[in-house]
Design a protein around this motif. Structure first.
Motif, PDB file in Angstrom:
ATOM      1  N   TYR A  30       0.808  -1.222   0.000  1.00  0.00           N
ATOM      2  CA  TYR A  30       0.000   0.000   0.000  1.00  0.00           C
ATOM      3  C   TYR A  30       0.842   1.274   0.000  1.00  0.00           C
ATOM      4  N   THR A  33       2.931   1.950  -3.191  1.00  0.00           N
ATOM      5  CA  THR A  33       2.036   2.201  -4.328  1.00  0.00           C
ATOM      6  C   THR A  33       1.341   3.540  -4.181  1.00  0.00           C
ATOM      7  N   ALA A  34       0.852   3.846  -2.994  1.00  0.00           N
ATOM      8  CA  ALA A  34       0.117   5.097  -2.761  1.00  0.00           C
ATOM      9  C   ALA A  34       1.017   6.317  -2.847  1.00  0.00           C
ATOM     10  N   ILE A  49      -6.468   1.085  -2.712  1.00  0.00           N
ATOM     11  CA  ILE A  49      -6.041   1.180  -4.102  1.00  0.00           C
ATOM     12  C   ILE A  49      -6.709   0.032  -4.843  1.00  0.00           C
ATOM     13  N   PHE A  86      -2.848   7.910  -7.311  1.00  0.00           N
ATOM     14  CA  PHE A  86      -3.839   6.843  -7.188  1.00  0.00           C
ATOM     15  C   PHE A  86      -4.975   7.104  -8.110  1.00  0.00           C
TER      16      PHE A  86
END
Length: 86
Positions: A30, A33-34, A49, A86
């Motif tokens: 998370y 990626t975020a 996500i 995102f």
């Protein structure tokens, strides 16, 4: 969303849409990626996500988000117009 939080409502929705990828805030994936943004100072912490795999997935997600008053943004190619990752 009576009786549920936005995240539990999303998780329930995703049970019937197994083709949509999902990275919850509790996942080790998370944060990296975020936080993939291109504008310095943006520190995104989205509800979750999701990674739709088809136009039908995108349509279902948008319909879900609108009907449950869940704010969302779309990222394509790594970021959106505001630089949010995102």
């Amino acid at each position: 969303m009576t009786g549920s939080t936005p995240l539990t409502a999303l998780e329930a929705f995703l049970l019937s849409h197994p083709s949509i990828g999902y990275i919850p805030p509790t996942s080790a994936e998370y944060v990296p990626t975020a936080s993939r943004g291109w504008i310095a100072g943006i520190n995104a912490r989205p509800l979750a996500i999701v990674q739709p795999q088809s136009p039908a997935d995108v349509a279902a997600l948008v319909k879900f988000a609108k009907s449950h008053a869940v704010p969302f943004t779309v990222r394509s190619g790594g970021h959106n117009l505001e630089g949010r990752p995102f």
